[in-house]
Design a protein around this motif. Sequence first.
Motif, PDB file in Angstrom:
ATOM      1  N   GLU A 151       0.768  -1.197  -0.064  1.00 47.63           N
ATOM      2  CA  GLU A 151      -0.009  -0.022   0.210  1.00 47.63           C
ATOM      3  C   GLU A 151       0.985   1.334  -0.145  1.00 47.63           C
ATOM      4  N   THR A 156      -1.150  -1.409  -4.772  1.00 41.13           N
ATOM      5  CA  THR A 156      -2.633  -1.884  -4.570  1.00 41.13           C
ATOM      6  C   THR A 156      -3.510  -0.920  -5.336  1.00 41.13           C
ATOM      7  N   GLU A 157      -3.100   0.089  -6.029  1.00 37.03           N
ATOM      8  CA  GLU A 157      -3.890   0.770  -6.680  1.00 37.03           C
ATOM      9  C   GLU A 157      -4.503   0.176  -7.645  1.00 37.03           C
ATOM     10  N   GLY A 158      -6.014   0.277  -7.733  1.00 38.34           N
ATOM     11  CA  GLY A 158      -6.926  -0.357  -8.741  1.00 38.34           C
ATOM     12  C   GLY A 158      -7.180  -1.893  -8.264  1.00 38.34           C
ATOM     13  N   ILE A 159      -6.641  -2.276  -7.576  1.00 39.79           N
ATOM     14  CA  ILE A 159      -7.058  -3.859  -6.737  1.00 39.79           C
ATOM     15  C   ILE A 159      -8.148  -3.913  -5.900  1.00 39.79           C
ATOM     16  N   ASP A 160      -9.313  -4.507  -6.372  1.00 39.99           N
ATOM     17  CA  ASP A 160     -10.517  -4.702  -5.931  1.00 39.99           C
ATOM     18  C   ASP A 160     -10.358  -5.357  -4.367  1.00 39.99           C
ATOM     19  N   ASN A 161      -9.786  -6.471  -4.501  1.00 35.97           N
ATOM     20  CA  ASN A 161      -9.628  -7.380  -3.199  1.00 35.97           C
ATOM     21  C   ASN A 161      -8.257  -7.200  -2.712  1.00 35.97           C
ATOM     22  N   ILE A 162      -7.761  -6.399  -1.805  1.00 38.22           N
ATOM     23  CA  ILE A 162      -6.557  -6.275  -1.387  1.00 38.22           C
ATOM     24  C   ILE A 162      -5.652  -7.622  -0.664  1.00 38.22           C
ATOM     25  N   SER A 164      -6.662 -10.772  -1.196  1.00 33.14           N
ATOM     26  CA  SER A 164      -6.443 -11.716  -2.020  1.00 33.14           C
ATOM     27  C   SER A 164      -5.069 -11.313  -2.715  1.00 33.14           C
ATOM     28  N   TYR A 165      -5.044 -10.218  -3.159  1.00 36.39           N
ATOM     29  CA  TYR A 165      -3.729  -9.730  -3.955  1.00 36.39           C
ATOM     30  C   TYR A 165      -2.424 -10.039  -2.898  1.00 36.39           C
TER      31      TYR A 165
END
Length: 388
Positions: A151, A156-162, A164-165
Amino acid sequence: KRTEFKMKRFIKIICVIFALILSLGVFTSCTRKPGLYNWLGMRVKVDYALRLVLDVGDGKKEYLVPFDEYYGVFMYYKSLLGDGILEDENKKLLFTTVDEQTKAVKEMTEDDLMEFYALYAIAEKYGVGLTQEDYDSFESGYKANLRKYLEANGKTEGIDNIDSYTDEMYQKLFKSLGTSEDHVRFSYLRNLLSSRVKKHIAPDAVAHAEKYYFHIKQVLVLFTKGDSSSEKAAWEKINAAKAELDAGTSINDVIKKYDSGVSSSEIYFDASSVILGSENTNGSSVSSFVSTTVNGLNIGDTSDILTGDYDEEFGYFCIIKRLGFDESFVYGDTSIGETIFRYYAAGSSQYTPQYSEYKATVGAYTQNLVCYAYNQKIYDKINVKSMK
């Protein structure tokens, strides 16, 4: 606190490497599941690799070594060894057969595991053993810190499920480092055990460290010699730093705000003024001026403003704060912390009584551990080619 200290140190190293990995974009997919494979290329299911039996006079105890744990350490040494053995005397790489390489890797793996379970048994005996919380905090701590790192660096920009990422990056991280989560966890837990056993066996190690070593932090402000305006600005800056320290601001915050950043702000040195961790084999030393000043301070005290020559071009003003030794540092696994726990001085070969007792205790337990293959047929199949 000791657990947090170790976790922060692991995360700092991991995140530096992680930054390089992200910048290079070297994450690759891997379909083969890690483990032991037979000659047909099929993965062999194995639960345990070794059975360790300990007898130190208070009844036999048995420890089963999970295969995943064995695999993690084995693969670490396999990658370290490469295609041969580095001979210490002449630094020649001796290329070996698969059998010889396997023998060497197994020996190093099992030495590590024997030490780990010796520490495990000692810690267990004295009521400072590993808990489920220790195991759980490893993964949760890593993931929490990895997420903070991702972060903070805009990953994490544009990631919906942080979440899971983060989980995905967590798994890819170990693969890209050429190691496994099992081995990193093993190393972390071994260091945690070692720290707890050291503290139990040698509760006076911190007091011993404060008798034979010094720990300081300094705020150093440079000025150009012969330039009155530069010297005046530096003098105002160091006085502002002193005022904040006297008002209770932490030394770390004052260093961040005022220090010129040209030399180490934290220094450990021994009674002979030799700096620990210096690259020079003979050891770099603090000046007699600094040594005398620090000797005149009690732990927690701050010096007056000092001045001197930094080099031919620059002079300096500085303030020194003498600090004590945190137990997580003295009992920990940093090279400087281990030197302080182990030796009377930098470059010395004389062990402290604390380390001598620790070494003797761990040695006695290790020598009384007998190692057996959990399943001899499976064990015989383990080699540097079949472990993938």
